[in-house]
Write an enzyme that holds these catalytic residues in place. Sequence first.
Site, PDB file in Angstrom:
ATOM      1  N   ARG A 138      94.667 162.438 -35.469  1.00  0.00           N
ATOM      2  CA  ARG A 138      95.552 161.866 -34.448  1.00  0.00           C
ATOM      3  C   ARG A 138      94.922 162.071 -33.067  1.00  0.00           C
ATOM      4  NH1 ARG A 138      97.632 159.190 -37.737  1.00  0.00           N
ATOM      5  NH2 ARG A 138      99.812 159.040 -38.329  1.00  0.00           N
TER       6      ARG A 138
ATOM      7  N   HIS B  44      92.295 152.501 -35.886  1.00  0.00           N
ATOM      8  CA  HIS B  44      93.256 153.190 -36.766  1.00  0.00           C
ATOM      9  C   HIS B  44      93.273 152.531 -38.156  1.00  0.00           C
ATOM     10  CE1 HIS B  44      97.107 155.808 -36.818  1.00  0.00           C
ATOM     11  NE2 HIS B  44      96.602 155.708 -38.039  1.00  0.00           N
TER      12      HIS B  44
HETATM   13  P1  NDP Z   1      98.897 167.680 -44.657  1.00  0.00           P
HETATM   14  O1  NDP Z   1     100.222 168.009 -44.072  1.00  0.00           O
HETATM   15  O2  NDP Z   1      98.743 167.646 -46.137  1.00  0.00           O
HETATM   16  O3  NDP Z   1      97.799 168.721 -44.123  1.00  0.00           O
HETATM   17  C1  NDP Z   1      97.773 169.166 -42.821  1.00  0.00           C
HETATM   18  C2  NDP Z   1      96.743 170.268 -42.710  1.00  0.00           C
HETATM   19  O4  NDP Z   1      96.676 170.694 -41.349  1.00  0.00           O
HETATM   20  C3  NDP Z   1      97.126 171.510 -43.527  1.00  0.00           C
HETATM   21  O5  NDP Z   1      95.978 172.095 -44.097  1.00  0.00           O
HETATM   22  C4  NDP Z   1      97.729 172.427 -42.470  1.00  0.00           C
HETATM   23  O6  NDP Z   1      97.626 173.805 -42.770  1.00  0.00           O
HETATM   24  C5  NDP Z   1      96.865 172.094 -41.290  1.00  0.00           C
HETATM   25  N1  NDP Z   1      97.535 172.493 -40.040  1.00  0.00           N
HETATM   26  C6  NDP Z   1      98.718 172.079 -39.557  1.00  0.00           C
HETATM   27  N2  NDP Z   1      99.004 172.697 -38.392  1.00  0.00           N
HETATM   28  C7  NDP Z   1      97.966 173.520 -38.157  1.00  0.00           C
HETATM   29  C8  NDP Z   1      97.669 174.457 -37.119  1.00  0.00           C
HETATM   30  N3  NDP Z   1      98.493 174.640 -36.091  1.00  0.00           N
HETATM   31  N4  NDP Z   1      96.510 175.152 -37.212  1.00  0.00           N
HETATM   32  C9  NDP Z   1      95.661 174.978 -38.242  1.00  0.00           C
HETATM   33  N5  NDP Z   1      95.883 174.113 -39.252  1.00  0.00           N
HETATM   34  C10 NDP Z   1      97.023 173.396 -39.206  1.00  0.00           C
HETATM   35  O7  NDP Z   1      98.463 166.300 -44.014  1.00  0.00           O
HETATM   36  P2  NDP Z   1      97.497 165.174 -44.627  1.00  0.00           P
HETATM   37  O8  NDP Z   1      96.234 165.825 -45.052  1.00  0.00           O
HETATM   38  O9  NDP Z   1      98.223 164.348 -45.596  1.00  0.00           O
HETATM   39  O10 NDP Z   1      97.274 164.266 -43.328  1.00  0.00           O
HETATM   40  C11 NDP Z   1      96.654 164.800 -42.164  1.00  0.00           C
HETATM   41  C12 NDP Z   1      96.815 163.818 -41.016  1.00  0.00           C
HETATM   42  O11 NDP Z   1      95.957 162.695 -41.213  1.00  0.00           O
HETATM   43  C13 NDP Z   1      98.193 163.180 -40.893  1.00  0.00           C
HETATM   44  O12 NDP Z   1      99.095 164.051 -40.261  1.00  0.00           O
HETATM   45  C14 NDP Z   1      97.892 161.964 -40.041  1.00  0.00           C
HETATM   46  O13 NDP Z   1      98.001 162.337 -38.683  1.00  0.00           O
HETATM   47  C15 NDP Z   1      96.432 161.657 -40.374  1.00  0.00           C
HETATM   48  N6  NDP Z   1      96.277 160.358 -41.068  1.00  0.00           N
HETATM   49  C16 NDP Z   1      95.502 159.392 -40.498  1.00  0.00           C
HETATM   50  C17 NDP Z   1      95.309 158.173 -41.106  1.00  0.00           C
HETATM   51  C18 NDP Z   1      94.415 157.159 -40.510  1.00  0.00           C
HETATM   52  O14 NDP Z   1      94.330 156.037 -41.021  1.00  0.00           O
HETATM   53  N7  NDP Z   1      93.706 157.451 -39.437  1.00  0.00           N
HETATM   54  C19 NDP Z   1      95.936 157.867 -42.405  1.00  0.00           C
HETATM   55  C20 NDP Z   1      96.728 158.947 -42.933  1.00  0.00           C
HETATM   56  C21 NDP Z   1      96.888 160.154 -42.276  1.00  0.00           C
HETATM   57  P3  NDP Z   1      98.354 174.439 -44.064  1.00  0.00           P
HETATM   58  O15 NDP Z   1      97.524 173.975 -45.241  1.00  0.00           O
HETATM   59  O16 NDP Z   1      98.247 175.897 -43.833  1.00  0.00           O
HETATM   60  O17 NDP Z   1      99.750 173.895 -44.073  1.00  0.00           O
END
Ligand code: NDP
Length: 310
Positions: free
Chosen positions: A225, A273
């Site tokens: 993002r 995107h």
């Molecule tokens: P998930 O919720 O499965 O994973 C998020 C990861 O980020 C987890 O490992 C989480 O840690 C980590 N995280 C969250 N907050 C923090 C923090 N403060 N510090 C460190 N690590 C953190 O999300 P997805 O993998 O499904 O998706 C990730 C992002 O990809 C989406 O939120 C979206 O913004 C983006 N996206 C973009 C697309 C595009 O076309 N460009 C398409 C789809 C998604 P933990 O494992 O400990 O919970």
Amino acid sequence: MPLNALFAANPKRWPEYEPELNRAFAEAGLDVYLSQDIAPEQVDYIVYAPGSSVQDFTPFSRLKAVLNLAAGVETITGNQTLKVPFARLVDTGLTQGMVEWVTGHTLRHHLGMDAQIINPTQAWAPAYPPLSRDRAVTVLGLGTLGLACAEALAALGFNVAGWSRSPKQHDKITCYSGDEGLKQALAHGQICVLLLPSTPGTANTLNAETLALMPRGSFVINPGRGPLIDDTALLAALESGHIAHATLDVFRQEPLPQDSPYWAHPNVTVTPHLASETRADTSSEVVAENIRRCEAGEPLLHLVDRKAGY
Ligand code: NDP
């Protein structure tokens, strides 16, 4: 009596989703009336997407759950009118698309492909890339998408480290967490992929201070993002050469404004995107499974932790 499911995602995608959702409902043994137009007080489930015209959930008096057709949920988590369970999308098609996009852009930078693709002087000057085992890659975010990308890169032989909020262990990926872990993760990789959600805790994860921790000449790949990166700091790091190139798929403002310095920057690749898109066939099955679970009194899959924001 059938269940009533309101399709409140992008109306342009209705022709694609209507048959797939109805197929998935039938395969799950569900009797569901799916429509774009149902009186709010008759709606049992909302098939949702960011940017939906439904922003006030108050009139949906018998609503049981909202099922999102996207992984990113930052525009909805703060909605105080949403009081029922809210599931985000985890879908094999979305994950596979992201793995392909991230792997492709990582290989581009790893192999130095631009030097051959953009070679105006027709120079015959081979610059041999290292093998993947000698290239360190960092993936920030080890959730559904980040972990799948990290595992795919590790399977190609890259030396992969990842960073997440909670501590993790993995036999092929060096896992870091917390503030100290971020420093180690950033110092590790010459290619850094951002797959974090947009939350108050992840804003400006890459800023002047953290960019400086990355090895000189590193590459940034952001399909996560826009707010994950402090744009001013990234542009300064690109100017100084500390960051060699940034491949950016997501931005604070989308579409990216025409006057954004990213468009014309020679060391920035802008993609609109498109890193990965929800696929109607696979995502419809996830929606149907969650309705089945809700009707059976089972826990829903992929519920959003509204407090954590993802
Ligand atoms: P998930 O919720 O499965 O994973 C998020 C990861 O980020 C987890 O490992 C989480 O840690 C980590 N995280 C969250 N907050 C923090 C923090 N403060 N510090 C460190 N690590 C953190 O999300 P997805 O993998 O499904 O998706 C990730 C992002 O990809 C989406 O939120 C979206 O913004 C983006 N996206 C973009 C697309 C595009 O076309 N460009 C398409 C789809 C998604 P933990 O494992 O400990 O919970």
